[in-house]
Design an enzyme around this catalytic site. Structure first.
Site, PDB file in Angstrom:
ATOM      1  N   THR A  13       1.018  -1.284  -0.097  1.00  0.00           N
ATOM      2  CA  THR A  13      -0.072   0.120  -0.018  1.00  0.00           C
ATOM      3  C   THR A  13       1.021   1.122  -0.076  1.00  0.00           C
ATOM      4  O   THR A  13       0.464   2.215  -0.667  1.00  0.00           O
ATOM      5  CB  THR A  13      -1.021  -0.044   1.128  1.00  0.00           C
ATOM      6  OG1 THR A  13      -0.269  -0.033   2.478  1.00  0.00           O
ATOM      7  CG2 THR A  13      -1.772  -1.023   1.111  1.00  0.00           C
ATOM      8  N   MET A  91      10.912  -6.401   4.722  1.00  0.00           N
ATOM      9  CA  MET A  91      11.128  -6.931   5.870  1.00  0.00           C
ATOM     10  C   MET A  91      12.423  -7.698   6.098  1.00  0.00           C
ATOM     11  O   MET A  91      12.736  -8.829   6.332  1.00  0.00           O
ATOM     12  CB  MET A  91       9.989  -7.995   6.309  1.00  0.00           C
ATOM     13  CG  MET A  91       8.826  -7.419   6.222  1.00  0.00           C
ATOM     14  SD  MET A  91       8.556  -5.999   7.533  1.00  0.00           S
ATOM     15  CE  MET A  91       6.852  -5.444   7.316  1.00  0.00           C
ATOM     16  N   ASN A 108      13.510   4.425   4.795  1.00  0.00           N
ATOM     17  CA  ASN A 108      12.537   3.452   5.315  1.00  0.00           C
ATOM     18  C   ASN A 108      11.348   4.066   5.907  1.00  0.00           C
ATOM     19  O   ASN A 108      11.351   5.157   6.353  1.00  0.00           O
ATOM     20  CB  ASN A 108      13.311   2.552   6.128  1.00  0.00           C
ATOM     21  CG  ASN A 108      12.163   1.316   6.955  1.00  0.00           C
ATOM     22  OD1 ASN A 108      11.485   0.651   6.220  1.00  0.00           O
ATOM     23  ND2 ASN A 108      12.267   1.350   8.332  1.00  0.00           N
ATOM     24  N   HIS A 110       8.641   3.539   9.145  1.00  0.00           N
ATOM     25  CA  HIS A 110       8.469   2.696  10.257  1.00  0.00           C
ATOM     26  C   HIS A 110       7.074   3.245  10.836  1.00  0.00           C
ATOM     27  O   HIS A 110       6.699   4.178  10.861  1.00  0.00           O
ATOM     28  CB  HIS A 110       9.622   2.676  11.179  1.00  0.00           C
ATOM     29  CG  HIS A 110       9.297   2.008  12.271  1.00  0.00           C
ATOM     30  ND1 HIS A 110       9.457   0.210  12.228  1.00  0.00           N
ATOM     31  CD2 HIS A 110       9.120   2.107  13.414  1.00  0.00           C
ATOM     32  CE1 HIS A 110       9.314  -0.184  13.443  1.00  0.00           C
ATOM     33  NE2 HIS A 110       8.984   0.663  14.264  1.00  0.00           N
ATOM     34  N   ASP A 151      16.151   0.586  12.348  1.00  0.00           N
ATOM     35  CA  ASP A 151      15.558   1.799  12.556  1.00  0.00           C
ATOM     36  C   ASP A 151      16.340   3.196  13.493  1.00  0.00           C
ATOM     37  O   ASP A 151      15.808   3.630  14.267  1.00  0.00           O
ATOM     38  CB  ASP A 151      14.197   1.331  13.543  1.00  0.00           C
ATOM     39  CG  ASP A 151      13.398   0.201  12.678  1.00  0.00           C
ATOM     40  OD1 ASP A 151      13.532   0.154  11.471  1.00  0.00           O
ATOM     41  OD2 ASP A 151      12.886  -0.401  13.582  1.00  0.00           O
ATOM     42  N   GLU A 179      -3.543   7.757   7.807  1.00  0.00           N
ATOM     43  CA  GLU A 179      -3.345   9.244   8.339  1.00  0.00           C
ATOM     44  C   GLU A 179      -1.812   9.717   8.303  1.00  0.00           C
ATOM     45  O   GLU A 179      -1.624  11.018   8.129  1.00  0.00           O
ATOM     46  CB  GLU A 179      -3.786   9.713   9.679  1.00  0.00           C
ATOM     47  CG  GLU A 179      -5.329   9.365   9.677  1.00  0.00           C
ATOM     48  CD  GLU A 179      -5.801   9.625  11.185  1.00  0.00           C
ATOM     49  OE1 GLU A 179      -5.064  10.165  11.955  1.00  0.00           O
ATOM     50  OE2 GLU A 179      -7.076   9.392  11.607  1.00  0.00           O
ATOM     51  N   ALA A 180      -0.929   8.408   8.429  1.00  0.00           N
ATOM     52  CA  ALA A 180       0.687   8.961   8.501  1.00  0.00           C
ATOM     53  C   ALA A 180       1.558   8.382   7.189  1.00  0.00           C
ATOM     54  O   ALA A 180       1.844   9.179   6.427  1.00  0.00           O
ATOM     55  CB  ALA A 180       1.091   8.540   9.728  1.00  0.00           C
TER      56      ALA A 180
HETATM   57  C1  GAR Z   1       3.944  -0.723   6.781  1.00  0.00           C
HETATM   58  O1  GAR Z   1       2.976  -0.470   7.813  1.00  0.00           O
HETATM   59  C2  GAR Z   1       5.322  -0.236   7.075  1.00  0.00           C
HETATM   60  O2  GAR Z   1       5.270   0.854   7.869  1.00  0.00           O
HETATM   61  C3  GAR Z   1       5.676  -1.440   7.712  1.00  0.00           C
HETATM   62  O3  GAR Z   1       5.095  -2.409   7.226  1.00  0.00           O
HETATM   63  C4  GAR Z   1       3.918  -2.403   6.312  1.00  0.00           C
HETATM   64  C5  GAR Z   1       3.875  -2.521   4.888  1.00  0.00           C
HETATM   65  O4  GAR Z   1       2.669  -2.406   4.442  1.00  0.00           O
HETATM   66  N1  GAR Z   1       7.141  -1.600   7.882  1.00  0.00           N
HETATM   67  C6  GAR Z   1       7.699  -1.847   8.964  1.00  0.00           C
HETATM   68  O5  GAR Z   1       7.204  -2.399   9.780  1.00  0.00           O
HETATM   69  C7  GAR Z   1       9.285  -1.848   8.742  1.00  0.00           C
HETATM   70  N2  GAR Z   1       9.703  -2.168  10.123  1.00  0.00           N
HETATM   71  P1  GAR Z   1       2.485  -2.244   2.849  1.00  0.00           P
HETATM   72  O6  GAR Z   1       3.147  -3.303   2.143  1.00  0.00           O
HETATM   73  O7  GAR Z   1       0.964  -2.330   2.643  1.00  0.00           O
HETATM   74  O8  GAR Z   1       2.993  -1.005   2.473  1.00  0.00           O
END
Ligand code: GAR
Length: 208
Positions: A13, A91, A108, A110, A151, A179-180
């Site tokens: 997303t 990841m 990145n 987070h 991080d 929202e963020a």
């Molecule tokens: C997101 O919430 C991102 O911030 C998190 O994984 C999700 C991926 O969602 N990342 C971490 O936790 C990194 N430490 P997405 O594949 O829908 O973008």
């Protein structure tokens, strides 16, 4: 044009938010030249293909050991000659060689306000589970440069999000994304493309 490689592992997303930001003109002078996933089943790969972006999978399962996987990942990124690497739900710990080669050129996202709920073991839903368990009233998201730590690199931007009674890790994750995350990540890329972000002594400044 800022050449961007986006690294993903899951739903994508955040990748979609960048794709949309570029399409709508909120992110200028930026081109996603390749999307790289460690997970062949990542829906993010599908999102990339739908947007006409080259999508490549480099899975650790296809390599004898970690070193060979990291070498292949590095080569795959390098081949796309990026100016910026964006970890959007990636990841995998970025190989040391890549961190060194792209110093202050890897960012990145987070899903918490670093340094809260960050570091080893804090990713995806686990971050929101920990925030709810601790009972924080505010959480959020952080975009930061990637260094050798987990991080720990210079923070570019953060946005706070309220936690409500009755939140589950899933509802909180959704709110933090909406929202963020989906706001911050395209915004930061646009600022980087415009040359407005500087790193000095481990701190980020944003110029007008
Ligand atoms: C997101 O919430 C991102 O911030 C998190 O994984 C999700 C991926 O969602 N990342 C971490 O936790 C990194 N430490 P997405 O594949 O829908 O973008």
């Amino acid at each position: 044009m800022l050449r961007v490689v986006v690294c993903v592992s899951g739903g994508g997303t955040n990748l979609q938010a960048i794709i949309d930001g570029i399409a709508q003109g909120a992110v200028c002078n930026t081109e996603i030249v390749r999307v790289v996933s460690n997970n062949p089943g990542a829906f993010a790969l599908e999102r990339a293909k739908r947007a006409g972006i080259e999508a490549v999978c480099v899975s650790p399962k296809d390599y004898r050991d970690r070193e060979l996987f990291e070498e292949a990942l590095f080569a795959c990124v390098e081949e796309a000659t990026p100016d910026l690497i964006v970890l959007a739900g990636f990841m995998v710990k970025v190989p040391g060689k890549m961190v060194k080669r792209y110093e202050n050129r890897i960012i990145n996202i987070h899903p918490a306000l670093i340094p809260a709920f960050s570091g080893t073991g804090y990713y995806g839903l686990k971050v929101h589970e920990a925030a709810l368990k601790r009972g924080v009233k505010i959480t959020g998201a952080t975009v930061h440069f990637v260094n050798d730590g987990m991080d720990e690199g210079p923070i570019i931007m953060q946005k706070a999000v309220k936690v409500y009674d009755g939140d589950t890790p899933e509802t909180l994750q959704k709110r933090v994304m909406e929202e963020a995350e989906w706001v911050l990540l395209p915004w930061c890329i646009n600022l980087i493309a415009a040359g407005q972000i500087k790193v000095e002594n481990g701190r980020v400044t944003v110029s007008e």
